[in-house]
Design an enzyme around this catalytic site. Structure first.
Site, PDB file in Angstrom:
ATOM      1  CD  GLU A 184     -35.802  35.343  83.753  1.00 38.17           C
ATOM      2  OE1 GLU A 184     -36.252  36.152  82.903  1.00 38.17           O
ATOM      3  OE2 GLU A 184     -34.603  35.294  84.064  1.00 38.17           O
ATOM      4  N   GLY A 212     -31.181  33.858  82.651  1.00 34.79           N
ATOM      5  CA  GLY A 212     -29.862  33.800  83.285  1.00 34.79           C
ATOM      6  C   GLY A 212     -28.722  34.075  82.303  1.00 34.79           C
ATOM      7  CB  ALA A 264     -31.935  29.046  84.936  1.00 35.72           C
ATOM      8  CD  GLU A 295     -30.914  36.869  85.737  1.00 36.10           C
ATOM      9  OE1 GLU A 295     -31.003  35.647  85.492  1.00 36.10           O
ATOM     10  OE2 GLU A 295     -31.445  37.397  86.719  1.00 36.10           O
TER      11      GLU A 295
HETATM   12  N1  CO8 Z   1     -33.386  25.223  79.787  1.00 32.70           N
HETATM   13  C1  CO8 Z   1     -33.334  23.934  79.371  1.00 32.70           C
HETATM   14  N2  CO8 Z   1     -33.378  23.571  78.068  1.00 32.70           N
HETATM   15  C2  CO8 Z   1     -33.477  24.539  77.161  1.00 32.70           C
HETATM   16  C3  CO8 Z   1     -33.561  25.899  77.513  1.00 32.70           C
HETATM   17  C4  CO8 Z   1     -33.492  26.222  78.895  1.00 32.70           C
HETATM   18  N3  CO8 Z   1     -33.500  27.492  79.338  1.00 32.70           N
HETATM   19  N4  CO8 Z   1     -33.679  26.641  76.398  1.00 32.70           N
HETATM   20  C5  CO8 Z   1     -33.672  25.766  75.365  1.00 32.70           C
HETATM   21  N5  CO8 Z   1     -33.555  24.498  75.818  1.00 32.70           N
HETATM   22  C6  CO8 Z   1     -33.510  23.268  75.042  1.00 32.70           C
HETATM   23  C7  CO8 Z   1     -34.877  22.924  74.489  1.00 32.70           C
HETATM   24  O1  CO8 Z   1     -35.646  22.241  75.453  1.00 32.70           O
HETATM   25  C8  CO8 Z   1     -34.488  22.057  73.298  1.00 32.70           C
HETATM   26  O2  CO8 Z   1     -34.168  20.785  73.769  1.00 32.70           O
HETATM   27  P1  CO8 Z   1     -34.859  19.456  73.106  1.00 32.70           P
HETATM   28  O3  CO8 Z   1     -34.360  19.475  71.687  1.00 32.70           O
HETATM   29  O4  CO8 Z   1     -34.313  18.332  73.930  1.00 32.70           O
HETATM   30  O5  CO8 Z   1     -36.316  19.670  73.203  1.00 32.70           O
HETATM   31  C9  CO8 Z   1     -33.218  22.697  72.800  1.00 32.70           C
HETATM   32  O6  CO8 Z   1     -32.708  23.467  73.885  1.00 32.70           O
HETATM   33  C10 CO8 Z   1     -33.423  23.619  71.612  1.00 32.70           C
HETATM   34  O7  CO8 Z   1     -34.407  24.576  71.983  1.00 32.70           O
HETATM   35  P2  CO8 Z   1     -35.647  24.962  71.013  1.00 32.70           P
HETATM   36  O8  CO8 Z   1     -36.004  23.797  70.151  1.00 32.70           O
HETATM   37  O9  CO8 Z   1     -36.709  25.561  71.864  1.00 32.70           O
HETATM   38  O10 CO8 Z   1     -34.935  26.074  70.096  1.00 32.70           O
HETATM   39  P3  CO8 Z   1     -35.632  27.299  69.340  1.00 32.70           P
HETATM   40  O11 CO8 Z   1     -34.580  27.911  68.497  1.00 32.70           O
HETATM   41  O12 CO8 Z   1     -36.898  26.855  68.694  1.00 32.70           O
HETATM   42  O13 CO8 Z   1     -36.056  28.323  70.510  1.00 32.70           O
HETATM   43  C11 CO8 Z   1     -35.636  29.662  72.473  1.00 32.70           C
HETATM   44  C12 CO8 Z   1     -35.059  28.972  71.229  1.00 32.70           C
HETATM   45  C13 CO8 Z   1     -36.587  30.794  72.054  1.00 32.70           C
HETATM   46  C14 CO8 Z   1     -34.457  30.224  73.250  1.00 32.70           C
HETATM   47  C15 CO8 Z   1     -36.428  28.621  73.324  1.00 32.70           C
HETATM   48  O14 CO8 Z   1     -35.615  27.464  73.479  1.00 32.70           O
HETATM   49  C16 CO8 Z   1     -36.787  29.122  74.689  1.00 32.70           C
HETATM   50  O15 CO8 Z   1     -37.749  29.856  74.829  1.00 32.70           O
HETATM   51  N6  CO8 Z   1     -36.006  28.712  75.738  1.00 32.70           N
HETATM   52  C17 CO8 Z   1     -36.259  29.110  77.092  1.00 32.70           C
HETATM   53  C18 CO8 Z   1     -35.743  30.509  77.351  1.00 32.70           C
HETATM   54  C19 CO8 Z   1     -36.086  30.924  78.758  1.00 32.70           C
HETATM   55  O16 CO8 Z   1     -37.241  30.963  79.163  1.00 32.70           O
HETATM   56  N7  CO8 Z   1     -35.039  31.280  79.535  1.00 32.70           N
HETATM   57  C20 CO8 Z   1     -35.205  31.701  80.913  1.00 32.70           C
HETATM   58  C21 CO8 Z   1     -35.014  30.514  81.819  1.00 32.70           C
HETATM   59  S1  CO8 Z   1     -35.393  30.903  83.512  1.00 32.70           S
HETATM   60  C22 CO8 Z   1     -34.041  31.731  84.047  1.00 32.70           C
HETATM   61  O17 CO8 Z   1     -33.061  31.930  83.375  1.00 32.70           O
HETATM   62  C23 CO8 Z   1     -34.156  32.229  85.480  1.00 32.70           C
HETATM   63  C24 CO8 Z   1     -32.774  32.493  86.107  1.00 32.70           C
HETATM   64  C25 CO8 Z   1     -32.939  32.647  87.607  1.00 32.70           C
HETATM   65  C26 CO8 Z   1     -33.285  31.332  88.250  1.00 32.70           C
HETATM   66  C27 CO8 Z   1     -33.440  31.461  89.734  1.00 32.70           C
HETATM   67  C28 CO8 Z   1     -33.542  30.069  90.375  1.00 32.70           C
HETATM   68  C29 CO8 Z   1     -34.356  30.080  91.607  1.00 32.70           C
END
Ligand code: CO8
Length: 255
Positions: free
Chosen positions: A130, A107, A62, A110
């Site tokens: 998460e 997500g 997400a 998922e």
């Molecule tokens: N959301 C928004 N932006 C994201 C996300 C994300 N999930 N993941 C990556 N990005 C963005 C980063 O912010 C970055 O943007 P910017 O360059 O503008 O800063 C760009 O993508 C590249 O990301 P990274 O520089 O972090 O890339 P890396 O290769 O270093 O790292 C990772 C990759 C490990 C995937 C890292 O980006 C990360 O940890 N991302 C988050 C992953 C995460 O926690 N996902 C779970 C999200 S919560 C969810 O899915 C819950 C679903 C249910 C929701 C229910 C609602 C009520």
């Protein structure tokens, strides 16, 4: 559009297309996905392939930036909307394959687990992080993961938030197969293993197997008897059995 819908031979291909955010699921992307599902369901595609734009990520989950500061009721509506969108794949008229070409987190995983099948590139990394955000999965992860990999493993992934690499994902049954080379070409090759069979009969098979985990055995056997009887009534079953006795390849018509 946050997604692209294209055709690759006889298959529909959805590409999650926000590479600058590692294809994170914004609400706009989820809406586009629902519209694309409508279009694919009404088409003559024989399978749905889903992948992520770019070499690095299927989907990073997400969009965390959108989740910040929402009210309780907005969060609930979002969770239900994401769940309902992915749940459409459970009853989709054609099989779906997630081509996990890199990260599949939260997500994103998922979405992949809602597909009928998952294949993954060697650089794939998966997990439900998460918990590190003070959250739990909300788009079906707590329900589909244990059905796929068992309760103990699902609890470990959800409660530790740790990352699983491609080899481990294959070993624990999180993905069906690892792939080398062009991911979409590999997805097409994978789909070809079943796409010539009768689509309604493939649907009966999927529905029968999916009922196994949420139905008592006696009830599940009754469902299997009903669905296999239904399969028997199709013209495709008559063609399949006739072709066998005539020692030729069957020509199914999806009827
Ligand atoms: N959301 C928004 N932006 C994201 C996300 C994300 N999930 N993941 C990556 N990005 C963005 C980063 O912010 C970055 O943007 P910017 O360059 O503008 O800063 C760009 O993508 C590249 O990301 P990274 O520089 O972090 O890339 P890396 O290769 O270093 O790292 C990772 C990759 C490990 C995937 C890292 O980006 C990360 O940890 N991302 C988050 C992953 C995460 O926690 N996902 C779970 C999200 S919560 C969810 O899915 C819950 C679903 C249910 C929701 C229910 C609602 C009520």
């Amino acid at each position: 559009m946050a997604i692209q819908l294209t055709r690759v031979e006889e298959f529909a291909l959805i590409t999650l297309n926000r590479p600058e955010a590692l294809n994170a699921l914004s609400l706009g992307l989820l809406r586009d996905l629902g519209r694309a599902f409508d279009e694919v369901a009404g088409s003559d595609a024989r399978a749905l392939l889903i992948t992520g734009a770019g070499p690095k990520s299927f989907c990073a989950g997400a969009d965390i930036k959108e989740l910040l500061g929402l009210s309780l009721s907005q969060n609930k509506r979002n969770a239900e909307f994401g769940q309902a969108t992915f749940a459409r794949l459970d009853r989709f008229p054609i099989p779906s394959i997630a081509i996990i070409n890199g990260y599949a987190f939260g997500g994103g995983l998922e979405l992949a687990t809602a597909c009928t099948f998952r294949i993954a590139t060697r650089n794939a990394k998966m997990g439900t992080p998460e918990i590190k955000l003070g959250l739990i999965p909300g788009y079906g992860g707590t329900q589909r993961l244990p059905r796929l990999i068992g309760e103990g493993r699902a609890l470990e992934l959800v409660m530790s938030g740790r990352t699983v690499d491609a080899d481990e994902a294959l070993r624990i049954g999180l993905v069906n197969r690892l792939i080398e080379g062009d991911p979409v070409a590999q997805g097409v090759a994978y789909a070809r293993e079943f796409s010539a069979y009768s689509l309604p009969v493939l649907g009966f098979a999927r529905d029968a197997v999916k009922r196994a985990l949420d139905t008592p055995l006696n009830e599940g056997l009754r469902i299997e008897a009903d669905l296999s009887t239904l399969a028997y009534q199709t013209r495709d079953a008559a063609e399949g059995m006739t072709a066998f006795s005539e020692k030729r390849k069957p020509k199914f018509i999806d009827g």
